[in-house]
Write a protein that holds these residues in place. Structure first.
Motif, PDB file in Angstrom:
ATOM      1  N   GLY A  55       0.815  -1.211   0.000  1.00  0.00           N
ATOM      2  CA  GLY A  55       0.000   0.000   0.000  1.00  0.00           C
ATOM      3  C   GLY A  55       0.849   1.262   0.000  1.00  0.00           C
ATOM      4  N   ALA A  56       1.942   1.233   0.745  1.00  0.00           N
ATOM      5  CA  ALA A  56       2.837   2.392   0.783  1.00  0.00           C
ATOM      6  C   ALA A  56       3.494   2.616  -0.580  1.00  0.00           C
ATOM      7  CB  ALA A  56       3.900   2.207   1.860  1.00  0.00           C
ATOM      8  N   LEU A  74       1.344   9.291  -5.901  1.00  0.00           N
ATOM      9  CA  LEU A  74       1.656  10.692  -5.626  1.00  0.00           C
ATOM     10  C   LEU A  74       2.796  11.227  -6.489  1.00  0.00           C
ATOM     11  CD1 LEU A  74       1.390  10.727  -1.739  1.00  0.00           C
ATOM     12  CD2 LEU A  74      -0.221  11.699  -3.384  1.00  0.00           C
ATOM     13  N   LYS A  75       3.842  10.421  -6.675  1.00  0.00           N
ATOM     14  CA  LYS A  75       5.025  10.893  -7.391  1.00  0.00           C
ATOM     15  C   LYS A  75       4.899  10.750  -8.906  1.00  0.00           C
ATOM     16  CE  LYS A  75       8.334  11.785  -4.297  1.00  0.00           C
ATOM     17  NZ  LYS A  75       9.250  12.887  -4.333  1.00  0.00           N
ATOM     18  N   LEU A  87       1.652   5.308 -13.306  1.00  0.00           N
ATOM     19  CA  LEU A  87       0.725   4.359 -12.695  1.00  0.00           C
ATOM     20  C   LEU A  87      -0.544   4.232 -13.536  1.00  0.00           C
ATOM     21  CD1 LEU A  87       0.461   2.511 -10.257  1.00  0.00           C
ATOM     22  CD2 LEU A  87      -0.706   4.364  -9.092  1.00  0.00           C
ATOM     23  N   ASP A  88      -1.041   5.343 -14.063  1.00  0.00           N
ATOM     24  CA  ASP A  88      -2.237   5.299 -14.906  1.00  0.00           C
ATOM     25  C   ASP A  88      -1.984   4.520 -16.193  1.00  0.00           C
ATOM     26  OD1 ASP A  88      -3.706   6.714 -13.072  1.00  0.00           O
ATOM     27  OD2 ASP A  88      -3.353   8.654 -14.044  1.00  0.00           O
ATOM     28  N   LYS A  89      -0.797   4.683 -16.785  1.00  0.00           N
ATOM     29  CA  LYS A  89      -0.467   3.913 -17.980  1.00  0.00           C
ATOM     30  C   LYS A  89      -0.409   2.420 -17.678  1.00  0.00           C
ATOM     31  CE  LYS A  89       2.181   7.395 -20.479  1.00  0.00           C
ATOM     32  NZ  LYS A  89       3.502   7.760 -21.012  1.00  0.00           N
ATOM     33  N   PHE A 108     -11.795   6.567  -6.667  1.00  0.00           N
ATOM     34  CA  PHE A 108     -10.633   7.033  -5.915  1.00  0.00           C
ATOM     35  C   PHE A 108      -9.930   8.194  -6.579  1.00  0.00           C
ATOM     36  CE2 PHE A 108     -11.061   2.504  -4.800  1.00  0.00           C
ATOM     37  CZ  PHE A 108     -11.350   2.673  -3.460  1.00  0.00           C
ATOM     38  N   SER A 109     -10.384   8.637  -7.726  1.00  0.00           N
ATOM     39  CA  SER A 109      -9.725   9.744  -8.433  1.00  0.00           C
ATOM     40  C   SER A 109     -10.281  11.082  -8.018  1.00  0.00           C
ATOM     41  CB  SER A 109      -9.885   9.594  -9.934  1.00  0.00           C
ATOM     42  OG  SER A 109      -9.226   8.443 -10.370  1.00  0.00           O
TER      43      SER A 109
END
Length: 60
Positions: A20-21, A28-29, A34-36, A59-60
């Protein structure tokens, strides 16, 4: 008597916490990366793409 199960439980909690971290730091970074990756995975499974994208929009 329950030491083995307790150890497995704590390892599971630790793995979920670390995962999760890592996910949170990536979101965040590097949100575009991540979306790709998520889009690539959703493209691989077209049957669940609608359900998963609906959940991700929450969650967006």
């Amino acid at each position: 008597m329950l030491e083995t199960n307790t150890d497995r439980f704590w390892w599971m909690i630790g793995a979920l916490s670390v995962g999760g971290a890592v996910f949170a730091v990536l979101k965040l970074k590097y949100p575009e990366l991540l979306d790709k990756g998520i889009e690539y995975l959703l493209g691989s499974f077209p049957n669940i793409a609608g359900v998963a994208s609906g959940l991700l929009n929450l969650f967006s």
